[in-house]
Structure formats: structure tokens, C-alpha cells
Design a protein around this motif. Sequence first.
Motif, PDB file in Angstrom:
ATOM      1  N   ASP A  68       4.658 -21.913  16.237  1.00 27.24           N
ATOM      2  CA  ASP A  68       6.021 -21.412  16.224  1.00 27.24           C
ATOM      3  C   ASP A  68       6.050 -20.160  15.354  1.00 27.24           C
ATOM      4  N   ILE A  69       6.252 -18.987  15.972  1.00 26.36           N
ATOM      5  CA  ILE A  69       6.287 -17.741  15.215  1.00 26.36           C
ATOM      6  C   ILE A  69       7.713 -17.209  15.105  1.00 26.36           C
ATOM      7  N   SER A  70       8.701 -18.055  15.377  1.00 23.69           N
ATOM      8  CA  SER A  70      10.107 -17.655  15.303  1.00 23.69           C
ATOM      9  C   SER A  70      10.518 -17.284  13.888  1.00 23.69           C
ATOM     10  N   ASN A  71      10.069 -18.035  12.909  1.00 26.87           N
ATOM     11  CA  ASN A  71      10.524 -17.847  11.532  1.00 26.87           C
ATOM     12  C   ASN A  71       9.903 -16.632  10.859  1.00 26.87           C
ATOM     13  N   ASN A  72       8.568 -16.534  10.880  1.00 29.06           N
ATOM     14  CA  ASN A  72       7.941 -15.417  10.175  1.00 29.06           C
ATOM     15  C   ASN A  72       7.557 -14.269  11.112  1.00 29.06           C
ATOM     16  N   GLY A  73       7.519 -14.488  12.402  1.00 34.32           N
ATOM     17  CA  GLY A  73       7.298 -13.428  13.369  1.00 34.32           C
ATOM     18  C   GLY A  73       5.903 -12.861  13.423  1.00 34.32           C
ATOM     19  N   SER A  74       4.958 -13.470  12.722  1.00 34.42           N
ATOM     20  CA  SER A  74       3.600 -12.943  12.789  1.00 34.42           C
ATOM     21  C   SER A  74       2.585 -14.074  12.853  1.00 34.42           C
ATOM     22  N   TYR A  75       1.387 -13.696  13.279  1.00 29.12           N
ATOM     23  CA  TYR A  75       0.287 -14.641  13.403  1.00 29.12           C
ATOM     24  C   TYR A  75      -0.993 -13.837  13.272  1.00 29.12           C
ATOM     25  N   SER A  76      -1.954 -14.321  12.546  1.00 28.58           N
ATOM     26  CA  SER A  76      -3.213 -13.591  12.427  1.00 28.58           C
ATOM     27  C   SER A  76      -4.380 -14.529  12.655  1.00 28.58           C
ATOM     28  N   THR A  77      -5.443 -13.965  13.203  1.00 27.65           N
ATOM     29  CA  THR A  77      -6.652 -14.724  13.483  1.00 27.65           C
ATOM     30  C   THR A  77      -7.819 -13.767  13.609  1.00 27.65           C
ATOM     31  N   LEU A  78      -9.023 -14.238  13.397  1.00 27.75           N
ATOM     32  CA  LEU A  78     -10.224 -13.456  13.645  1.00 27.75           C
ATOM     33  C   LEU A  78     -10.671 -13.754  15.067  1.00 27.75           C
ATOM     34  N   MET A  79     -11.008 -12.695  15.812  1.00 26.87           N
ATOM     35  CA  MET A  79     -11.326 -12.890  17.227  1.00 26.87           C
ATOM     36  C   MET A  79     -12.645 -12.248  17.587  1.00 26.87           C
ATOM     37  N   ASP A  80     -13.290 -12.840  18.540  1.00 26.05           N
ATOM     38  CA  ASP A  80     -14.461 -12.278  19.180  1.00 26.05           C
ATOM     39  C   ASP A  80     -13.972 -11.518  20.414  1.00 26.05           C
ATOM     40  N   PRO A  81     -14.322 -10.251  20.592  1.00 29.84           N
ATOM     41  CA  PRO A  81     -13.823  -9.476  21.744  1.00 29.84           C
ATOM     42  C   PRO A  81     -14.107 -10.137  23.097  1.00 29.84           C
ATOM     43  N   GLU A  82     -15.152 -10.945  23.175  1.00 26.02           N
ATOM     44  CA  GLU A  82     -15.492 -11.598  24.436  1.00 26.02           C
ATOM     45  C   GLU A  82     -14.529 -12.727  24.782  1.00 26.02           C
ATOM     46  N   ASN A  83     -13.841 -13.296  23.777  1.00 27.02           N
ATOM     47  CA  ASN A  83     -12.928 -14.418  24.005  1.00 27.02           C
ATOM     48  C   ASN A  83     -11.462 -14.016  23.919  1.00 27.02           C
ATOM     49  N   SER A  84     -11.157 -12.732  23.943  1.00 30.99           N
ATOM     50  CA  SER A  84      -9.777 -12.316  23.718  1.00 30.99           C
ATOM     51  C   SER A  84      -8.944 -12.234  24.999  1.00 30.99           C
ATOM     52  N   LYS A  85      -9.520 -11.913  26.131  1.00 30.46           N
ATOM     53  CA  LYS A  85      -8.751 -11.746  27.362  1.00 30.46           C
ATOM     54  C   LYS A  85      -8.215 -13.095  27.846  1.00 30.46           C
ATOM     55  N   GLY A  86      -6.885 -13.170  27.991  1.00 28.95           N
ATOM     56  CA  GLY A  86      -6.247 -14.398  28.470  1.00 28.95           C
ATOM     57  C   GLY A  86      -6.174 -15.504  27.454  1.00 28.95           C
ATOM     58  N   ARG A  87      -6.470 -15.192  26.186  1.00 31.79           N
ATOM     59  CA  ARG A  87      -6.472 -16.239  25.162  1.00 31.79           C
ATOM     60  C   ARG A  87      -5.070 -16.587  24.685  1.00 31.79           C
ATOM     61  N   PHE A  88      -4.208 -15.582  24.461  1.00 34.39           N
ATOM     62  CA  PHE A  88      -2.895 -15.817  23.871  1.00 34.39           C
ATOM     63  C   PHE A  88      -1.780 -15.601  24.889  1.00 34.39           C
ATOM     64  N   PHE A  89      -0.763 -16.487  24.823  1.00 34.61           N
ATOM     65  CA  PHE A  89       0.413 -16.393  25.686  1.00 34.61           C
ATOM     66  C   PHE A  89       1.651 -16.664  24.839  1.00 34.61           C
ATOM     67  N   LEU A  90       2.717 -15.903  25.097  1.00 34.44           N
ATOM     68  CA  LEU A  90       3.983 -16.106  24.407  1.00 34.44           C
ATOM     69  C   LEU A  90       4.914 -16.947  25.260  1.00 34.44           C
ATOM     70  N   HIS A  91       5.625 -17.868  24.615  1.00 33.06           N
ATOM     71  CA  HIS A  91       6.633 -18.696  25.278  1.00 33.06           C
ATOM     72  C   HIS A  91       7.939 -18.496  24.521  1.00 33.06           C
ATOM     73  N   PHE A  92       9.030 -18.232  25.251  1.00 28.42           N
ATOM     74  CA  PHE A  92      10.292 -17.877  24.624  1.00 28.42           C
ATOM     75  C   PHE A  92      11.346 -18.971  24.689  1.00 28.42           C
ATOM     76  N   SER A  93      10.937 -20.222  24.762  1.00 25.38           N
ATOM     77  CA  SER A  93      11.874 -21.334  24.746  1.00 25.38           C
ATOM     78  C   SER A  93      11.209 -22.504  24.033  1.00 25.38           C
ATOM     79  N   PRO A  94      11.996 -23.480  23.592  1.00 27.83           N
ATOM     80  CA  PRO A  94      11.393 -24.641  22.930  1.00 27.83           C
ATOM     81  C   PRO A  94      10.372 -25.300  23.853  1.00 27.83           C
TER      82      PRO A  94
END
Length: 131
Positions: free
Chosen positions: A13-39
Motif C-alpha cells: 500500500d503506497i497510498s500513505n507515503n507515496g513511495s517504494y524503493s527496491t534494488l533491481m536486476d535489469p533482467e527482472n524489471s520488465k513486467g515486474r511492477f503493476f499499480l492498482h488504484f482500488s482496495p
Amino acid sequence: VYLEDRLTGSFTDISNNGSYSTLMDPENSKGRFFLHFSPMATTIQEQTNHPFVVFSNENELNILFNTAAIGDKTEATISLFDMSGRLLHYSAAVSLQSSVYKMNISGIAPGMYVVTLSENDRQCKTKLLVK
């Protein structure tokens, strides 16, 4: 706003602080993260002494039983639901004395599911991400 990490199967849930950080490998980044705008309907209370662990391996769902949490129970039912609540699989009288239960999930589309283990007096649920 929820951030889904498909590599780890987590929702943040990034509603409260609005940010998220992580270390990523460029090979695993495509299609890894998705945003959802409802509960998310995936907010299931995680239990500390869960009687089972669920993971998928290609076309097979594996359920490992925690015998310490199960106690003297011998049988349970296992259900698999999609996120709309539709029952996709039901197994009655599953032996809890074996350490693992395997289920064929070859016909299931990638996505988030809920696995339920029901005994006489209790019901435990967990999330499953199928890739």
C-alpha cells in the motif's frame, strides 16, 4: 494505491507515503511492477502459525502441511478461488497426515488466487500468485 511486485508476489500500500524503493536486476524489471488504484480483494490476514504453506511450480500447486499447527486433525477440505470468489477447485477429505498435497493447475490463468483449508472448527486462507 497498491503496488504489485510480481517477482515476489507481494502487494504494498503506497497510498500513505507515496513511495517504494527496491534494488533491481535489469533482467527482472520488465513486467515486474503493476499499480492498482482500488482496495485489493487480496487483503487476507496472515496468521503467524499457519497450518499450511502454498506455492506453485509450473502446472502444479503444492500445499505443505505444518503438522505442529494442525495438531491431531486428520482430514480437511481444500478450495481454490479466483479473486471474484468463484470456486475453481474443491477437494474433500484431504489427508493432513501426509506432508504435501499436490493439485494440477494447468488450466488456470496467471493471476492471484485464494487457497482455503477448512477443518471442522476453523478455516485458514492464504494468497497464491500463479505466473
